[in-house]
Scaffold this motif. Sequence first.
Motif, short mmCIF file in Angstrom:
data_model
loop_
_atom_site.label_atom_id
_atom_site.label_comp_id
_atom_site.label_asym_id
_atom_site.label_seq_id
_atom_site.Cartn_x
_atom_site.Cartn_y
_atom_site.Cartn_z
N LEU A 191 47.37 38.12 39.14
CA LEU A 191 47.20 39.40 39.82
C LEU A 191 47.02 40.54 38.84
O LEU A 191 46.29 41.49 39.08
CB LEU A 191 48.41 39.68 40.71
N ARG A 207 43.37 50.78 44.69
CA ARG A 207 43.94 49.54 44.17
C ARG A 207 44.16 49.61 42.67
O ARG A 207 43.35 50.16 41.92
CB ARG A 207 43.01 48.36 44.50
N TYR A 248 47.19 41.41 46.73
CA TYR A 248 45.98 40.68 47.14
C TYR A 248 45.93 39.34 46.42
O TYR A 248 45.80 39.28 45.19
CB TYR A 248 44.74 41.50 46.82
N LYS A 275 46.47 38.69 52.06
CA LYS A 275 47.15 39.85 51.52
C LYS A 275 48.61 39.81 51.96
O LYS A 275 48.91 39.66 53.14
CB LYS A 275 46.49 41.15 52.00
N ASP A 297 39.11 40.36 40.84
CA ASP A 297 39.71 41.06 41.96
C ASP A 297 39.65 40.17 43.20
O ASP A 297 38.60 39.66 43.57
CB ASP A 297 38.97 42.37 42.24
N ASN A 298 40.81 39.99 43.84
CA ASN A 298 40.89 39.17 45.05
C ASN A 298 40.53 39.99 46.28
O ASN A 298 40.85 41.18 46.37
CB ASN A 298 42.30 38.60 45.21
N ASN A 336 45.27 43.94 41.49
CA ASN A 336 45.36 43.30 42.80
C ASN A 336 46.60 43.77 43.57
O ASN A 336 47.27 42.99 44.26
CB ASN A 336 45.40 41.78 42.64
#
Length: 252
Positions: A27, A151, A202, A207, A35-36, A154
Amino acid sequence: MKKLFVKILFVSLLQTFFLSNAQISQLFRNKDRLDNLEAFDEQTYSWGFFLNMNNYDYKIVLNPKYGIYNKQNLVQSKPTYSFGAGLIGKMRLNEYFDLRVEPGLQFVDRELTFNTQVNSSALVLTDADKIRRVKSTYVDVPVLLEFHVDRWYNSRPYVAGGLNYMMNLQSNSSASDDNQQGIFRTTTHNFGWSAEMGIQFYFSRFKLTPGFRGTFFFNNELVADNPGTPPYWAAAMNTIQTRAFMFVLKFE
């Protein structure tokens, strides 16, 4: 049913903990970081579910004649920890604001102690008379306005606030018996406000949002005892209002 739900909640917390440990480095890694769920927050509508642990208590304003003696409070409230669960519906308003509706069920168990016989001698109170276990099942429908910042890798912190409608399915408000028969009565329909803060994480497929919420009722929940009932119980209080604190785990 309650024990089964506690077991499910405990297992979910363990799974979340181990999953978080396994992916936490991913993360927040700088090098080769991906990036998730990059487009997840661009959806106009999204949904999910939540589990929570709760702590409900009463804020009590005592009647000075029957609820106080020599400046001592004769009625005490003892909260206990319990649980809840529900669904999440979210509508994106713009880049920084979302509107959320999170209907759920909150299972609550409280204990009231009445040491009020010193103010009257109409009835000798037994130990059973002094204790009232107040069990409640609230259908909680909060409408929350969420504000979040950009953000950071993550993760994304947020704050939220809004109004609640809460229906108590175990209020006993329409019962003909009262505290003289061991029945503590409260209002069925209640209104309050909530404030919440937390961090959204994320992962690759979902999430996860751990957060803390406080809920506070506007209205007086107390239903008076019947005429002729000694002033040991409801008459010893002017108002009672729920205040609750929760740790919430949301999955979207």
